[in-house]
Write a protein that holds these residues in place. Structure first.
Motif, short mmCIF file in Angstrom:
data_model
loop_
_atom_site.label_atom_id
_atom_site.label_comp_id
_atom_site.label_asym_id
_atom_site.label_seq_id
_atom_site.Cartn_x
_atom_site.Cartn_y
_atom_site.Cartn_z
N GLY A 6 3.42 9.71 -8.95
CA GLY A 6 3.60 8.77 -7.90
C GLY A 6 2.45 7.74 -8.01
O GLY A 6 2.16 6.92 -7.08
N VAL A 10 7.31 1.93 -8.29
CA VAL A 10 8.54 2.36 -8.71
C VAL A 10 9.02 1.54 -9.90
O VAL A 10 9.70 2.34 -10.99
N THR A 106 7.67 11.28 -12.09
CA THR A 106 7.95 9.71 -12.16
C THR A 106 7.07 8.71 -13.28
O THR A 106 7.36 7.68 -13.51
N TYR B 57 -2.35 1.52 -1.34
CA TYR B 57 -1.30 1.90 -2.03
C TYR B 57 -0.84 3.39 -1.57
O TYR B 57 -2.03 4.17 -1.46
N ARG B 58 0.27 3.68 -1.38
CA ARG B 58 0.55 4.87 -0.92
C ARG B 58 1.28 5.82 -2.16
O ARG B 58 2.17 5.05 -2.75
N GLN B 59 0.70 6.88 -2.66
CA GLN B 59 1.28 7.83 -3.34
C GLN B 59 2.73 8.09 -3.01
O GLN B 59 2.95 8.66 -2.31
N TRP B 60 3.80 7.78 -3.67
CA TRP B 60 5.01 7.77 -3.18
C TRP B 60 5.76 9.04 -3.58
O TRP B 60 7.04 9.25 -3.13
#
Lengths: 227, 122
Positions: A6, A10, A106, B57-60
């Motif tokens: 993460g 993306v 990811t 920033y967010r750890q997605w």
């Protein structure tokens, strides 16, 4: 060199997957072809994969006061060429992402690119260079392993710098920061990996000389040339 | 005979070099190692560096499975090393056995005596 789960935007994750996928697929096909065409080199293939498996699990202290782990991808690149290592490194990275929460699914594409693609190709380039210059094979192995290791961490630094440019100093500042974290720490580890690689290579030279000759890694001995 | 001795010497020199690299890394690193836990992994330092410079920033995505503690994690790392070590040992052992069998069969006529060749380029 494991970018944490993460911790890449993306779009970056998708892009690195897209870049790495063809290399991994090609590598997997090479592994299958290699073990089919040369069944006698299967043991060496297993040894190359196992070497990466062991080395990437060991975290070692470094001069910077942090610890890091070697990659072990240079040996397989020397023995079988870099494509094979893209596949073998993916296996290692998937294992670590799923069982150890080290790296991630990811960020797998990005991590495979640094450890499984750039590292082995850089290592292989040094091996070929040493061969062209007619240096001792041990020197070639040392350079291949050390630079496969070091370049992997340089790529990780660049990947993070692109994803997270510094708000003040921009891309260059961020690259310098991540290189400071990764590359400096890696220098003694890369040297150590090179030395260990020479030890393993000398052992393989004793037990697997005919196989190494067939792979084109070593030249036949004078008294075998006729055979 | 002379070659064998030289080879052993080189092997020991390489082993000593390995020990020296880590002894130096450890002593020099200890002085610079900060925080409660010495020798923090570079992977986690990179993560903290990102969070410091980009607090927004967010750890997605988080790992699907995370070892419950540092002890469990190091155990799993040891498992990884053990699997690799077993395979490597088996491969080298099997190759060694292959050479022995060949020599016993005399497949490589005359090559057996040359087993310990000089480490230089041929």
């Amino acid at each position: 060199m494991h970018i944490a789960e993460g911790f890449l935007p993306v779009t970056h994750c998708v892009a690195w997957y897209a870049v790495s996928a063809p290399f991994v697929i090609h590598g997997a096909r090479r592994v299958i072809a290699e073990s089919r065409e040369h069944p006698e080199s299967r043991l060496l293939l297993a040894a190359a994969g196992a070497f990466t498996f062991v080395l990437s699990s060991i975290k070692l202290p470094s001069v910077t006061g942090s610890s890091s782990h070697p990659t072990g991808t240079g040996l397989g690149a020397v023995l079988f060429g870099p494509p094979v290592m893209a596949f073998l490194s993916s296996v290692v990275l998937i294992f670590q992402a799923l069982l150890l929460a080290h790296g991630g699914i990811t960020t797998l594409g990005a991590n495979v690119f640094s450890m499984g693609i750039v590292g082995p190709w850089v290592g292989y380039a040094f091996w070929v260079l040493a061969k062209r210059l007619r240096w001792n094979a041990n020197v070639g192995v040392f350079l291949a392993l050390a630079f496969a290791d070091l370049s992997t961490y340089c790529v990780t630094s660049a990947q993070l710098a692109i994803a997270f440019p510094d708000p003040v100093s921009g891309l260059a500042g961020s690259l310098a920061k991540f290189l400071g974290v990764f590359a400096l720490t890696q220098v003694p580890l890369a040297l150590a990996e090179g030395v260990l690689g020479v030890l393993v290579f000398r052992l393989l030279r004793d037990v697997a000389h005919p196989e190494l000759v067939k792979l084109g890694v070593l030249k036949p001995r004078a008294n075998q040339a006729v055979a | 005979m002379k070659n064998t001795r030289r080879k052993t010497l080189v092997t020991w020199a390489l082993v000593v070099a390995l020990v020296v690299i880590f002894a130096l890394s450890f002593t020099l690193g200890s002085a610079r190692s900060t925080g409660e836990e010495g020798f923090v992994g570079t992977d986690s330092s990179a993560t903290s560096a990102i969070q410091e410079a980009h607090p927004g920033y967010r750890q997605w995505f988080t790992p699907l499975f995370e070892p419950a503690s540092g002890e469990v994690e190091s155990g799993l790392f040891a498992l990884q090393a053990a699997i690799g070590g077993c395979v490597l040992g088996f491969a080298v052992g099997a190759l060694w056995g292959r050479r022995r069998a060949e020599r016993a069969l005399g497949v490589q006529e005359g090559a057996a005596d040359e087993h310990a060749g000089p480490p230089g380029p041929r």
